[in-house]
Enzyme design. Structure first.
Site, PDB file in Angstrom:
ATOM      1  N   SER A  30       0.908  -1.230   0.097  1.00  0.00           N
ATOM      2  CA  SER A  30       0.077  -0.171  -0.074  1.00  0.00           C
ATOM      3  C   SER A  30       0.811   1.322  -0.020  1.00  0.00           C
ATOM      4  CB  SER A  30      -0.747   0.022   1.275  1.00  0.00           C
ATOM      5  OG  SER A  30      -1.628  -0.957   1.277  1.00  0.00           O
ATOM      6  N   HIS A  61      -4.342   0.051  -5.301  1.00  0.00           N
ATOM      7  CA  HIS A  61      -3.396  -0.827  -5.919  1.00  0.00           C
ATOM      8  C   HIS A  61      -3.613  -0.639  -7.296  1.00  0.00           C
ATOM      9  CE1 HIS A  61      -1.492  -2.640  -2.556  1.00  0.00           C
ATOM     10  NE2 HIS A  61      -2.537  -2.885  -1.939  1.00  0.00           N
ATOM     11  N   HIS A  79      -4.890 -10.203  -1.857  1.00  0.00           N
ATOM     12  CA  HIS A  79      -4.903 -10.458  -0.614  1.00  0.00           C
ATOM     13  C   HIS A  79      -6.041 -11.611  -0.282  1.00  0.00           C
ATOM     14  CE1 HIS A  79      -3.608  -6.275  -0.666  1.00  0.00           C
ATOM     15  NE2 HIS A  79      -2.965  -6.710   0.487  1.00  0.00           N
ATOM     16  N   TYR A  81      -7.908 -11.872   2.278  1.00  0.00           N
ATOM     17  CA  TYR A  81      -9.484 -11.356   2.526  1.00  0.00           C
ATOM     18  C   TYR A  81     -10.160 -10.931   1.575  1.00  0.00           C
ATOM     19  CZ  TYR A  81      -6.904  -6.761   2.251  1.00  0.00           C
ATOM     20  OH  TYR A  81      -6.373  -5.571   1.654  1.00  0.00           O
ATOM     21  N   GLU A  82      -9.517 -10.698   0.301  1.00  0.00           N
ATOM     22  CA  GLU A  82     -10.342 -10.315  -0.894  1.00  0.00           C
ATOM     23  C   GLU A  82     -11.166 -11.537  -1.537  1.00  0.00           C
ATOM     24  OE1 GLU A  82      -8.292  -7.216  -3.642  1.00  0.00           O
ATOM     25  OE2 GLU A  82      -6.686  -8.328  -2.761  1.00  0.00           O
ATOM     26  N   ALA A 109       2.117  -2.643   4.403  1.00  0.00           N
ATOM     27  CA  ALA A 109       1.747  -1.701   5.585  1.00  0.00           C
ATOM     28  C   ALA A 109       1.317  -2.528   6.724  1.00  0.00           C
ATOM     29  CB  ALA A 109       0.534  -0.848   5.045  1.00  0.00           C
ATOM     30  N   MET A 207      -1.907  -8.087   7.042  1.00  0.00           N
ATOM     31  CA  MET A 207      -2.804  -9.064   6.524  1.00  0.00           C
ATOM     32  C   MET A 207      -2.186  -9.646   5.191  1.00  0.00           C
ATOM     33  SD  MET A 207      -6.332  -6.728   6.813  1.00  0.00           S
ATOM     34  CE  MET A 207      -6.636  -5.828   8.470  1.00  0.00           C
ATOM     35  N   SER A 208      -1.059  -9.648   4.937  1.00  0.00           N
ATOM     36  CA  SER A 208      -0.306 -10.216   3.837  1.00  0.00           C
ATOM     37  C   SER A 208       1.047 -10.684   3.880  1.00  0.00           C
ATOM     38  CB  SER A 208      -0.043  -8.963   2.742  1.00  0.00           C
ATOM     39  OG  SER A 208       0.775  -8.102   3.028  1.00  0.00           O
ATOM     40  N   ASN A 231       0.343   2.468  11.502  1.00  0.00           N
ATOM     41  CA  ASN A 231      -0.669   2.994  12.714  1.00  0.00           C
ATOM     42  C   ASN A 231      -0.044   2.099  13.856  1.00  0.00           C
ATOM     43  OD1 ASN A 231      -2.044   0.770  10.861  1.00  0.00           O
ATOM     44  ND2 ASN A 231      -2.575   0.423  12.953  1.00  0.00           N
ATOM     45  N   HIS A 243      -8.898   2.523   7.284  1.00  0.00           N
ATOM     46  CA  HIS A 243      -8.074   2.483   6.043  1.00  0.00           C
ATOM     47  C   HIS A 243      -7.380   3.757   5.557  1.00  0.00           C
ATOM     48  CE1 HIS A 243      -6.100   0.192   2.788  1.00  0.00           C
ATOM     49  NE2 HIS A 243      -7.067   1.120   1.757  1.00  0.00           N
TER      50      HIS A 243
HETATM   51  N1  HPA Z   1      -3.557  -4.479  11.426  1.00  0.00           N
HETATM   52  C1  HPA Z   1      -3.562  -5.263  10.259  1.00  0.00           C
HETATM   53  N2  HPA Z   1      -3.046  -4.783   9.145  1.00  0.00           N
HETATM   54  C2  HPA Z   1      -2.947  -3.523   9.144  1.00  0.00           C
HETATM   55  C3  HPA Z   1      -2.811  -2.522  10.165  1.00  0.00           C
HETATM   56  C4  HPA Z   1      -3.221  -3.228  11.205  1.00  0.00           C
HETATM   57  O1  HPA Z   1      -3.120  -2.751  12.381  1.00  0.00           O
HETATM   58  N3  HPA Z   1      -2.245  -1.483   9.756  1.00  0.00           N
HETATM   59  C5  HPA Z   1      -2.041  -1.841   8.392  1.00  0.00           C
HETATM   60  N4  HPA Z   1      -2.155  -2.920   7.899  1.00  0.00           N
END
Ligand code: HPA
Length: 269
Positions: A30, A61, A79, A81-82, A109, A207-208, A231, A243
């Site tokens: 990202s 993306h 991903h 999750y997609e 990220a 998540m990747s 974050n 997001h």
């Molecule tokens: N959790 C999971 N995936 C993420 C996060 C998070 O806080 N920030 C960016 N990708």
């Protein structure tokens, strides 16, 4: 068509579209798409044009390979999750392997779990914990790529980590190190889950990456991983996560991240 044939078809298609045969692959996470846009003399191959290839849907993306003499970058990844299955999530890594890639830089990220981290930090991934509840190598082993039970004791290559540290210090970029903890998402974690992640040894959560790195190791590709801490993970900063914040921080950190990537790449090619 079986998996190996599909992967071969995709690789042959890409070979027919470019004369370049790069050995270094990069998965741009990202906010890092700009790295691919800035490569001079690049050729492009949209995922949607590649036979049997999945199509990226997540915001921010692009969904294409950017290819130069030395590099093949994924602008956009798939991903779990997609709704893609693990075979689809990791197909690009295997295709890169078929194209001749033997080194890979994976970026993402991630949420900061280690309390010494702050948003905007970059973290070299020293290891991962795959908490996705599945493994991309489940199923019939693809013997042409690698063995049934691949070693993961150096999933993230030590020499590449040392090189990345040297590059960071040369350009004055402060870099953290830590363990990447992979969850499926797409919901962010709960504060209790983040306490668990920390107790289990995770420094950042995302998540990747883990599946791609398992498959890269399976096919003998040496891998470096770098996270942008966008974050602090749930429950740490006592505020809600979204997001937009992730995109905003990755945009703020991207110049530094791109500078580091460029330096690392120039040392690897
Ligand atoms: N959790 C999971 N995936 C993420 C996060 C998070 O806080 N920030 C960016 N990708």
């Amino acid at each position: 068509m079986d998996t190996a044939n599909k992967l071969n078809t995709a690789a042959e298609y890409i070979k027919s579209k470019t004369k370049f045969r790069p050995k270094l692959g990069i998965i741009l996470g990202s906010g890092l798409g700009d790295f691919g846009d800035r490569l001079e003399g690049a050729e492009y191959c949209d995922y949607k044009d590649i036979p049997d290839f999945p199509i990226s849907t997540v915001e921010g993306h692009k969904g294409r390979f950017v290819i130069t003499k030395d590099l093949i970058c994924m602008q956009g990844r798939f991903h779990f999750y997609e709704g893609y299955n693990m075979e689809e999530v990791t197909a690009p890594v295997r295709v890169m392997s078929l194209l001749g890639v033997d080194k890979l830089i994976v970026t993402n990220a991630a949420g900061g779990v280690n309390l010494d981290f702050k948003p905007g930090d970059l973290m070299l991934i020293t290891d991962h914990i795959n908490f996705m509840g599945t493994n991309p190598l489940i199923g019939k082993n693809l013997d042409t790529f690698g063995v049934r039970f691949p070693d993961m004791s150096e999933g993230y290559n030590k020499h590449m980590i040392e090189l990345a540290k040297k590059c960071a210090s040369e350009i004055g970029v402060n870099i953290k190190e830590g363990v990447y903890f992979a969850m499926t998402g797409p919901s962010y974690e709960t504060p209790a889950e983040i306490r668990m992640v920390r107790a289990l040894g995770g420094d950042a959560v995302g998540m990747s990456t883990a599946a791609e790195v398992i498959v890269a190791n399976h096919c003998g590709i040496k891998t470096l991983g770098i996270s942008c801490i966008t974050n602090m993970a749930a429950g740490i900063a006592q505020k809600s996560l979204n997001h937009e914040e992730v995109i905003e921080t990755s945009n703020t950190a991207k110049e530094k991240f791109i500078l580091l990537l460029e330096r690392i790449v120039s040392c690897m090619i």
